[in-house]
Every structure is written in structure tokens, then in C-alpha cells.
Motif scaffolding. Structure first.
Motif, PDB file in Angstrom:
ATOM      1  N   TYR A  44       0.854  -1.196   0.000  1.00  0.00           N
ATOM      2  CA  TYR A  44       0.000   0.000   0.000  1.00  0.00           C
ATOM      3  C   TYR A  44       0.888   1.244   0.000  1.00  0.00           C
ATOM      4  O   TYR A  44       1.909   1.294   0.693  1.00  0.00           O
ATOM      5  N   ASP A  99      -2.712   5.150  -1.827  1.00  0.00           N
ATOM      6  CA  ASP A  99      -3.787   4.661  -0.959  1.00  0.00           C
ATOM      7  C   ASP A  99      -4.055   5.627   0.176  1.00  0.00           C
ATOM      8  O   ASP A  99      -5.204   5.865   0.553  1.00  0.00           O
ATOM      9  N   ARG A 316      -9.655  -1.902  -1.989  1.00  0.00           N
ATOM     10  CA  ARG A 316      -8.472  -1.498  -1.224  1.00  0.00           C
ATOM     11  C   ARG A 316      -8.843  -0.665   0.002  1.00  0.00           C
ATOM     12  O   ARG A 316      -8.055  -0.518   0.933  1.00  0.00           O
TER      13      ARG A 316
END
Length: 415
Positions: A44, A99, A316
């Protein structure tokens, strides 16, 4: 859950707002990096504005620890603050956003308006422990985008030795009248009064806001009688010799250097000077900026928000929420804000900071009254208002216009 579809055309207004909103603070240089397209499901990406923290820093270790608890690896990229926003916008156009994005709080509404960020309703971040006045900096269109990782703000540093020589009891300084009276005593004692930054940039507006808000004025009407009284206060201080003419060109750094000389009674500056304050060589204190008629004036908040950019792969978000919750939860917030030299955005952690070090007490008081520059859903309107504000400050302090005429012209231009 919103998903990102197609490319967004970024308007001139959005780009201009970003350029102005990020002009007040910056740090270091970018380290390069990639967004989520380059990351597999087990990695991430985190983008932050802290290039001063290397790979072995406490900050990086915290990121890795949060990643480990979420069962993923962290790919961190650090950028200069002014660089980061443009990188984010470009990444969003390419569906390659990080992210987790940590970004200067005035930029949040602009990125939200550009469709780059998810709301806390969408990403399910829990912000219930955050002080509402601090959360307001991340609101746009009635929705909240992200959560503050920490805050800094402005207050008045004072030189105890100078005030003692002038016979000023700091407890008597409660409003503008008593502060100006204290400055008059300091001048009579042969010392210098107050220094601040009134430079023609966002820094000048940032430093003027506690006085502007402390008068009861609102950013939607720069030329109100209250706003004029605030600019008149500064103008009168220069005319009476209570503040130096250098404030017109002072940055917050050069203003601090004037105070550190030991000649000034007061300096308006921020929490980021606490470490430097320990090295000035004289006994100092901190007083929240007083309102015109007493009480604590609302000072603007600095500091960053942790946000969750829009992803085409909405799967995600669950892990991203775990990462953000780890970084901003009570268990880590104390360590995080110690590392970043911030006050915590929650009363629980600020109480812990004050228990560990009493010097945080006046800052905690200032933070309770503080608010974001874009609060009240000003969003992308703020940078334009701020630009006209600092131009008015320059006009009034240089003597080219009266405070009333300067702010009347500023309001006309802001409209």
C-alpha cells in the motif's frame, strides 16, 4: 463507495487555489515514487509531506508498524508540500493515486472539489474523537474528507525579562486594550514591543487571522467594521512604534529572529518554534492571542490531514482504513505528534501531552479556540480571499491606503 471513472479536467481555479494554499509552508525535496497502479495487493502506498524524515526515522517505523498490523507492506513517498498537491492531481488523472495521502489542511477542500478524495462516510473513518473545530478544515460541501494527524497554531511568545523591566504583569494582558497598554510601557522602558509577519503572502494572512477573527470579523466580509478594527490595530502599532516597519517584509522565520535577539517583549509565532525557544537565552512564556474584548481569539490551524484518495479498485479501502486508523488512533497519536511537533487533534491525547510537559498548556488553550482557514465551507474560495487580505495588509501598513479603504478594495476584488 464512490469510484473514480475516467480522467478529470482540472480547472484553472483548482490549480490556482492549490498554488496559493500551499504557499505558506514547505519542507525539503521530493523522493520520487509511485501510486497504487505500481503496488500489488500486498503493498500500500503512502504519500506524505515529510521528506525530512529518512528511512530509519520514527515516522517511517510507525508507517511500517501500521502496515504490519494491517498485513501489508508500505511503500512511502515523501514530497515537498508545494510539490505534493500537483503530484496528487496528476496521479488522480491517471487513476494512480496513493492509498493514503497526508496533505496540508487548506488543500483538502480543493482536492475534494476536484474529485480526488473519498469522504469519511464513504471510507468509514471514525472521526468522533477529533475536536469539531479542527475537523472543520477538512470539510467541503457539508462532507468531511479525512482526519487531522495533528495541529499547530499561533500564539504570543513573550520575554519575561523585558516585561519585568517594563513593569508589565502578563496576567494583566487580557484584550487588545491591555496588550497595547503593555506595549506602551515596554516602549517607555526603552525596549521593543511586538514583532510578527505581515509579508505579502499567505504567511501574512495566516498571522493576521487571529486578530481578524478575534475582532469578530468573518472572511466573507473583509471590510466589516470589525475587520477594519483589526487592521487598524496593526497599523496603529506601527505608527506608535510598538511594532517595527520590518513586519511588512517579515516571514515567520525572520520575525522569530527579531524576537530571539532578546529586545522584543512579544512575538506572534507558532508551536514549531518551541524547540528554538529553548535556546533563546532568556526566560520566555506563551500567551494565546487575546480577542478584542478578551478571551482567546481563534487562530488558524496548520498541520496535515490524513486522507483516502479515490481508487478504481474499491476493495483497497478496507485495508486503507486500517492504516489510517492506526496512524491517527489514540494508541499512536501521542507518538506521532511528538515526532511531528504537533498538538494532538483530540482532547484525550492533548491532556497526555500537557501531563508530560506543562509548556503545552497555553498551546492546548489556543488549539481549543482555533479553526481551519477553509472552515465554514469556504473551500476553494479561501485562497482568493487570503490573497486580497494580504494585499490589504500591505497597503495599510505601508501607508498607501487607510485600513478601511484597503479592506474595501480587498472585498471588492474578492467578490
Amino acid at each position: 463507495m464512490n469510484s473514480f471513472s475516467g480522467q478529470r479536467r482540472l480547472t484553472v481555479a483548482v490549480l490556482t487555489a492549490l498554488a496559493l494554499a500551499t504557499s505558506a509552508t514547505a519542507c525539503g525535496s521530493g523522493l520520487g515514487g509511485t501510486g497504487t497502479k505500481a503496488a500489488d495487493s500486498g503493498t500500500y502506498t503512502v504519500w506524505d509531506p515529510y521528506p525530512q524524515f529518512a528511512g530509519d526515522s520514527a515516522w517511517t517505523k510507525l508507517l511500517d508498524d501500521c502496515g504490519g498490523k494491517a498485513g501489508v507492506k508500505i511503500k512511502r513517498t515523501a514530497f515537498d508540500t508545494s510539490d505534493l498537491s500537483n503530484k496528487v492531481l496528476l496521479a488522480a488523472q491517471q487513476d494512480n493515486s496513493p492509498d493514503v495521502l497526508i496533505v496540508d489542511n487548506p488543500v483538502v477542500p480543493t482536492l475534494a472539489e476536484a474529485g480526488v478524495l473519498t469522504t469519511t462516510d464513504d471510507n468509514k473513518l471514525d472521526t468522533s474523537e477529533v475536536d469539531p473545530n479542527l475537523l472543520g478544515a477538512g470539510r467541503s460541501g457539508g462532507k468531511t474528507y479525512g482526519t487531522p494527524i495533528g495541529v499547530n497554531t499561533l500564539a504570543l511568545y513573550y520575554n519575561k525579562d523585558v516585561l519585568e523591566i517594563a513593569g508589565v504583569d502578563i496576567a494583566s494582558v487580557r484584550d487588545w486594550t491591555s496588550l497595547t497598554a503593555a506595549l506602551a510601557k515596554v516602549k517607555k522602558a526603552g525596549k521593543k514591543g511586538i514583532t510578527f509577519s505581515a509579508i505579502g503572502t499567505e504567511e501574512g494572512s495566516f498571522q493576521f487571522l487571529p486578530w481578524f477573527w478575534g475582532s469578530g470579523a468573518k472572511l466573507t466580509r473583509l471590510d466589516s467594521p470589525q475587520g477594519v478594527s483589526a487592521l487598524s490595530l496593526w497599523t496603529d502599532w506601527l505608527k506608535q512604534g510598538h511594532a517595527p516597519n520590518s513586519v511588512i517584509n517579515n516571514t515567520q522565520t525572520t520575525s522569530w529572529q527579531e524576537f530571539a535577539s532578546g529586545d522584543y517583549a512579544f512575538a506572534e509565532n507558532g508551536t514549531w518554534q518551541l524547540a528554538n525557544a529553548e535556546d533563546v537565552g532568556f526566560d520566555y512564556g506563551v500567551l494565546p492571542v487575546p480577542g478584542a474584548d478578551g478571551g482567546t481569539a481563534a487562530a488558524p490551524t496548520g498541520g496535515e490531514f490524513v486522507t483516502v484518495p479515490v481508487q478504481s479498485d474499491t476493495g483497497r479501502y478496507t485495508t486503507t482504513r486500517k492504516l489510517v486508523s492506526c496512524l491517527t488512533g489514540a494508541a499512536n497519536l501521542y507518538t506521532t505528534d511528538t515526532t511531528l511537533s504537533y498538538l494532538a487533534p483530540t482532547s484525550e491525547v492533548r491532556d497526555k501531552q500537557m501531563a508530560a510537559d506543562a509548556k503545552f498548556k497555553p498551546w492546548a488553550e489556543a488549539v481549543k479556540a482555533a479553526k481551519g482557514r477553509t472552515s465554514g465551507d469556504l473551500g476553494t474560495k479561501y485562497p482568493k480571499i487570503s490573497e486580497q487580505m494580504w494585499k490589504a495588509i500591505q497597503s495599510a501598513l505601508s501607508g498607501s491606503k487607510s485600513p478601511k479603504d484597503a479592506l474595501t478594495a480587498a472585498q471588492r476584488a474578492a467578490n
